[in-house]
Design a protein around this motif. Structure first.
Motif, PDB file in Angstrom:
ATOM      1  N   LEU A 181       0.830  -1.202   0.000  1.00 26.90           N
ATOM      2  CA  LEU A 181       0.000   0.000   0.000  1.00 26.90           C
ATOM      3  C   LEU A 181       0.865   1.253   0.000  1.00 26.90           C
ATOM      4  O   LEU A 181       0.569   2.222  -0.716  1.00 26.90           O
ATOM      5  CB  LEU A 181      -0.924   0.001   1.221  1.00 26.90           C
ATOM      6  CG  LEU A 181      -1.922   1.162   1.291  1.00 26.90           C
ATOM      7  CD1 LEU A 181      -2.909   1.080   0.129  1.00 26.90           C
ATOM      8  CD2 LEU A 181      -2.680   1.152   2.629  1.00 26.90           C
ATOM      9  N   THR A 192      -6.602   3.620 -10.168  1.00 29.43           N
ATOM     10  CA  THR A 192      -7.713   3.449  -9.234  1.00 29.43           C
ATOM     11  C   THR A 192      -8.837   2.682  -9.925  1.00 29.43           C
ATOM     12  O   THR A 192      -8.881   2.585 -11.154  1.00 29.43           O
ATOM     13  CB  THR A 192      -8.246   4.805  -8.747  1.00 29.43           C
ATOM     14  OG1 THR A 192      -8.730   5.562  -9.872  1.00 29.43           O
ATOM     15  CG2 THR A 192      -7.156   5.602  -8.040  1.00 29.43           C
ATOM     16  N   ASP A 197     -14.485   4.790  -4.820  1.00 30.83           N
ATOM     17  CA  ASP A 197     -13.609   5.654  -4.030  1.00 30.83           C
ATOM     18  C   ASP A 197     -13.595   5.103  -2.604  1.00 30.83           C
ATOM     19  O   ASP A 197     -14.380   5.502  -1.751  1.00 30.83           O
ATOM     20  CB  ASP A 197     -14.109   7.106  -4.060  1.00 30.83           C
ATOM     21  CG  ASP A 197     -13.058   8.090  -3.577  1.00 30.83           C
ATOM     22  OD1 ASP A 197     -11.913   7.663  -3.316  1.00 30.83           O
ATOM     23  OD2 ASP A 197     -13.364   9.290  -3.465  1.00 30.83           O
ATOM     24  N   VAL A 200     -10.462   4.168   3.557  1.00 33.34           N
ATOM     25  CA  VAL A 200      -9.338   3.410   4.100  1.00 33.34           C
ATOM     26  C   VAL A 200      -9.004   3.934   5.495  1.00 33.34           C
ATOM     27  O   VAL A 200      -8.993   5.148   5.731  1.00 33.34           O
ATOM     28  CB  VAL A 200      -8.102   3.526   3.180  1.00 33.34           C
ATOM     29  CG1 VAL A 200      -6.935   2.740   3.752  1.00 33.34           C
ATOM     30  CG2 VAL A 200      -8.430   3.029   1.779  1.00 33.34           C
ATOM     31  N   LEU A 234      -9.721   7.194  -0.845  1.00 35.21           N
ATOM     32  CA  LEU A 234      -8.585   6.919  -1.707  1.00 35.21           C
ATOM     33  C   LEU A 234      -8.249   8.142  -2.566  1.00 35.21           C
ATOM     34  O   LEU A 234      -7.071   8.481  -2.740  1.00 35.21           O
ATOM     35  CB  LEU A 234      -8.897   5.709  -2.596  1.00 35.21           C
ATOM     36  CG  LEU A 234      -7.705   5.013  -3.253  1.00 35.21           C
ATOM     37  CD1 LEU A 234      -6.719   4.529  -2.205  1.00 35.21           C
ATOM     38  CD2 LEU A 234      -8.185   3.857  -4.111  1.00 35.21           C
ATOM     39  N   SER A 235      -9.264   8.817  -3.063  1.00 35.81           N
ATOM     40  CA  SER A 235      -9.024  10.008  -3.888  1.00 35.81           C
ATOM     41  C   SER A 235      -8.346  11.110  -3.082  1.00 35.81           C
ATOM     42  O   SER A 235      -7.457  11.812  -3.585  1.00 35.81           O
ATOM     43  CB  SER A 235     -10.349  10.516  -4.467  1.00 35.81           C
ATOM     44  OG  SER A 235     -11.255  10.865  -3.423  1.00 35.81           O
ATOM     45  N   LEU A 276      -8.611  -1.647  -2.263  1.00 32.68           N
ATOM     46  CA  LEU A 276      -8.654  -0.468  -3.116  1.00 32.68           C
ATOM     47  C   LEU A 276     -10.000  -0.323  -3.808  1.00 32.68           C
ATOM     48  O   LEU A 276     -10.346   0.768  -4.266  1.00 32.68           O
ATOM     49  CB  LEU A 276      -7.534  -0.544  -4.159  1.00 32.68           C
ATOM     50  CG  LEU A 276      -6.105  -0.569  -3.600  1.00 32.68           C
ATOM     51  CD1 LEU A 276      -5.100  -0.729  -4.729  1.00 32.68           C
ATOM     52  CD2 LEU A 276      -5.820   0.682  -2.787  1.00 32.68           C
ATOM     53  N   GLY A 279     -12.615  -0.793   0.175  1.00 32.07           N
ATOM     54  CA  GLY A 279     -12.212  -0.155   1.422  1.00 32.07           C
ATOM     55  C   GLY A 279     -12.452  -1.048   2.631  1.00 32.07           C
ATOM     56  O   GLY A 279     -13.033  -2.132   2.525  1.00 32.07           O
TER      57      GLY A 279
END
Length: 316
Positions: A181, A192, A197, A200, A234-235, A276, A279
């Motif tokens: 990661l 991605t 999205d 995490v 993630l974004s 990914l 989540g």
């Protein structure tokens, strides 16, 4: 009961090495044995006694009995990814079985602390918004962490006199952390999953060491989730890392990551790919109440500390 002679597995890894050093600083602990087949992590304290033995070998039982070990910390399990995946998986599973068998035979062992992972819950479209310690563990082919925990539960039933603590760590991120990661966020162009999205949750390595140290020093039997407060999308993480996202179908991500030149290879395990995509967030109420520990670093703070260190390394 306060520990006197502590054996820590996996001291060649950053987390195991840091924990062994921390325990070696404690004047109340007489000896700290650091077990690994690989050379110890840089900076290992001279008070930590290196023991070059494979925990899959029955000799680990002799080490425990000869040194009068009363506390065992199993920090060796690590992600079985990359070209050595099969060998790492065998060491994780078979090594755990052999280590537990040695602990079971030793009348002096009174405490066992096991470093586990939030991977035991998996990640899927049907996952709850937040996993608690009571939620069922992931099934299927990629369930190595859950298999290890099953052996630990069996040991606890056979040796109820041993204080057994299992800590399920969220994804580690921070200075010096070299995981799939962490490498993923170092990619200049970050692939991605198109249309997703993921949320995490992360844990700073300092907090990981602190929580494992507390499990060693205090009698806190049970299973506990450990993760930083809050989540990061993630974004958001990609933007904070100064990277460029590249949305694509999930199946294409591993191949896309391999094509990025000048970046460390990212080995996409099945769990990382699902993480990914979907989540994973864990509930830490039991950690703060029953266990009595609150992480100092939030998820966002841990990620920002990782970014600061990564930028410094790339500029030197």
């Amino acid at each position: 009961m306060a520990p006197n002679v502590v054996l820590v597995t996996g001291v060649a890894d950053q987390l195991g090495g840091r924990l062994a050093n921390r325990l070696a600083e404690n004047p109340g602990i007489e000896r700290v044995l650091g077990v690994d087949t690989r050379p110890p992590a840089p900076g290992l304290s001279p008070r930590v006694e290196p023991v070059a033995v494979d925990i899959r070998d029955a000799r680990i039982g002799k080490v425990i009995s000869t040194a009068n070990v009363d506390t065992v910390v199993h920090a060796a399990p690590r992600a079985s990814i990359g070209p050595l995946r099969s060998a790492i998986k065998e060491r994780n599973v078979i090594g755990t079985m052999q280590l537990l068998a040695a602990c079971q035979r030793s009348p002096r062992v009174s405490k066992l602390v096991v470093k586990s992972s939030a991977e035991v819950y998996g990640a899927s479209p049907s996952s709850p918004a937040v996993f608690t310690e009571q939620d069922p563990l992931a099934g299927g082919r990629d369930r190595e962490a859950a298999e290890i925990e099953a052996y630990v539960r069996g040991f606890s039933r056979r040796r109820p006199d041993v204080v057994t603590t299992t800590v399920r760590l969220a994804e580690l991120i921070g200075p010096g952390v070299d995981t799939a990661l962490a490498r993923y966020f170092r990619l200049p162009v970050v692939p991605t999953v198109l249309g997703f999205d993921a949320r995490v949750q992360l844990l700073h390595p300092q907090d990981a060491v602190d929580v494992l140290e507390r499990a060693v020093l205090c009698d806190l039997p049970g299973v506990f989730n450990a993760g930083g407060d809050g989540v990061i999308l993630l974004s958001q993480a990609i933007r904070r890392a100064g990277r460029v996202p590249l949305p694509m179908p999930r199946a294409a991500i591993p191949a896309a990551a391999r094509l990025v030149r000048g970046a460390a290879p990212v080995h996409f395990s099945a769990d990382l790919s699902r993480l990914l995509n979907y989540g994973r967030v864990i509930d830490t109420t039991q950690l703060k109440t029953t266990f009595g520990f609150a992480p100092k670093w939030s998820t966002s703070d841990a990620f920002d500390d990782y970014v600061r260190t990564a930028h410094k390394e790339m500029s030197t």
